[in-house]
Design an enzyme around this catalytic site. Structure first.
Site, mmCIF file in Angstrom:
data_model
loop_
_atom_site.group_PDB
_atom_site.id
_atom_site.type_symbol
_atom_site.label_atom_id
_atom_site.label_comp_id
_atom_site.label_asym_id
_atom_site.label_seq_id
_atom_site.Cartn_x
_atom_site.Cartn_y
_atom_site.Cartn_z
ATOM 1 N N SER A 328 13.784 -40.673 11.162
ATOM 2 C CA SER A 328 14.894 -40.380 10.259
ATOM 3 C C SER A 328 15.140 -38.874 10.090
ATOM 4 C CB SER A 328 14.666 -41.068 8.905
ATOM 5 O OG SER A 328 15.830 -41.034 8.114
ATOM 6 N N ASP A 339 20.193 -29.807 20.390
ATOM 7 C CA ASP A 339 21.565 -29.780 20.887
ATOM 8 C C ASP A 339 22.215 -28.415 20.719
ATOM 9 O OD1 ASP A 339 21.181 -32.393 21.495
ATOM 10 O OD2 ASP A 339 22.723 -33.210 20.171
ATOM 11 N N LYS A 353 14.943 -44.134 13.887
ATOM 12 C CA LYS A 353 15.525 -44.651 12.649
ATOM 13 C C LYS A 353 16.747 -43.782 12.336
ATOM 14 C CE LYS A 353 16.018 -45.631 8.121
ATOM 15 N NZ LYS A 353 16.986 -44.997 7.209
#
Length: 495
Positions: A328, A339, A353
């Site tokens: 998460s 990224d 998750k």
């Protein structure tokens, strides 16, 4: 199956009033929970992904309802009829409130592993957990094949110290099988007064089940621990609570005048936490750009989070350590830094998750937790079920010199050139080879292989950096980047 006009009118009246109360609670609940999903710096102009395929419903509405009830209300009335039947005929007497509560709990738990009804105990525990202090053992769990799977133990809690691991299955609590009970019911059984004990039966991988007794404690989570080793900053983030961002900023501020080659952000076995903390921690290391987007079916649940101008580390090299217990919030951070080309990810694929839960209070004591959206990394990759794939794969392992390792070098050969000048080296190598022969001649015992993960928990950072393969890989990566930078600087100066 029939339904009278009188009972029909009663059902419609009941359901209409119930719907009004529920809507009021939802609309009046803003700001009452610590739910970061509802806080966003940038709103997306589009709603989320298009509606997914409708569930193929096999439920058949009785003809008596079809004839007497408008089509848009037929399922609602049918549900009320089932509730009435349960209240009137179920073997144990249930009040109207009990039957509605159980209906809500059952409906939510059947949606996905993270949607649930929060009774008074569960709601109170959730609020305490986001504040960084709560009672119990200190584990994050989810339902898996009717049993309870440990996502991760939280650092320095009773569960962590007792040796519970990510992936362990809890199959019994105090000699009571947990097969089929909900995650919230399981948490109630695990919680208790500090000082009391609970017995768990654990199934781990292909090993036989074993019992473990753990003493409950008041859990006070220190989400950030940081130190410096070999001019590299090591920041362990055990969970994302309301203190995480300030903990990292404090470490960076205290060491701003030191020459650091880079930072290691260790979020292995970090079970998650608050979305707004994942965003603000990511923002520390970014100089703009997207952090994460949430996409749901409504505009309210479709949002985009972006970093503000100003990287507090001035582009310092970063390595993020992840594993299957990384879930998460830390996955959001890892995806954002990867990224945006701000970090190299080392370890194993994370948990995956990537769904967003909205906590809606129904009263001061109860709430529902509902999955309303999914998380996407800046590049558009859905975290849910995919997780974050590391740039450098490194599994759990121990760096250890083999006992039986023969050394062969040039000076060992007869008449080797300049061998006489290397006499000390040969003597040392001969001693190593003698030990290797002794190790081979000893009978190997059948002792079970040591669990590296549990072993590392007890070690200071310096020792772990030497033996923990994943951590060692992270340090090596930072040093490689530093050497490449130094070489580039040197070549630029020559020109």
């Amino acid at each position: 199956m029939t339904i009278t006009n009188r009972s029909l009118r009663k059902s419609l009246l009941f359901l209409s009033s119930m719907a009004i109360v529920f809507v009021c609670n939802v609309s009046c609940s803003g700001g009452t929970t610590k739910n970061a999903v509802e806080k966003s710096s940038v709103k997306s102009s589009t709603t989320a992904e298009k509606k997914s395929k409708k569930h193929e419903c096999s439920l058949v509405i009785p003809d008596s309802i079809k004839k007497n009830v408008p089509e848009e209300m037929q399922y609602t009335v049918f549900l009320q009829m089932i509730l009435s039947m349960i209240r009137n005929e179920y073997v144990n007497e249930l009040s109207e409130g009990e039957s509605v509560e159980k209906t809500i709990a059952g409906m939510l738990s059947s949606l996905d592993p993270h949607s649930s009804y929060l009774n008074e105990k569960a709601f109170s525990a959730l609020k305490n957990q986001t504040d960084g202090e709560f009672g119990g053992l200190g584990i994050e769990i989810m339902m898996d094949e009717s049993f309870v799977r440990i996502i991760s133990p939280i650092d320095d809690t009773p569960a962590y110290k007792a040796g519970l691991k990510s992936g362990d299955l809890i199959i019994y609590i105090d000699d009571e099988c947990v097969n089929g009970i909900s995650a919230e019911e399981t948490l109630e059984k695990l919680r208790g007064k500090p000082g009391t004990k609970v017995k768990l039966k654990i199934k781990r991988a292909d090993k036989p089940p074993f019992d473990i007794v753990i003493e409950r404690a008041l859990i006070k989570v220190q989400s950030v621990k940081a130190e410096i080793l070999n001019n590299i900053g090591y920041i362990r983030i055990s969970t994302f609570d309301k203190h995480t961002t300030e903990g990292i900023k404090k470490f960076l501020s205290e060491n701003k005048d030191k020459k650091l080659y880079g930072l290691i952000l260790d979020v292995r076995n970090n079970p998650g936490g608050l979305l707004d903390e994942a965003v603000s921690v990511s923002d520390i290391f970014l100089d703009g750009g997207k952090i994460v987007s949430t996409r749901g079916r409504t505009e309210e649940n479709t949002k985009e989070f972006s970093a503000k101008k100003g990287d507090l580390t001035n582009g310092m090299p970063i390595v993020v350590l992840i594993n299957s217990g990384t879930a998460s919030a830390p996955e959001i951070m890892a995806g954002a830094l990867r990224d945006n080309k701000r970090a190299i990810i080392v370890g194993t694929r994370s948990f995956g998750k990537g769904s967003v839960q909205k906590v809606v209070p129904l009263s001061e004591k109860t709430a529902i937790k509902l999955t309303v959206a999914k998380h996407f990394t800046p590049s558009g990759e859905c975290i849910q079920a995919n997780g974050i794939t590391p740039d450098i794969e490194a599994d759990w392992a121990e760096i250890k010199r083999p006992e039986a390792l023969f050394v062969l070098r040039e000076e060992f050969f007869p008449n080797a050139l300049d061998a006489d000048k290397r006499a000390d080296n040969k003597k040392k190598s001969d001693e190593e080879n003698r030990k290797a022969i002794e190790a081979l001649s000893k009978k190997k015992d059948d002792k079970e292989e040591e669990d590296y993960e549990l072993l590392y928990r007890k070690m200071p950072l310096k020792e772990r950096a030497e033996k923990d393969f994943q951590l060692s890989k992270a340090f090596d990566t930072i040093m490689t980047i530093e050497k490449v930078k130094a070489m580039a600087t040197k070549n630029a100066e020559k020109k």
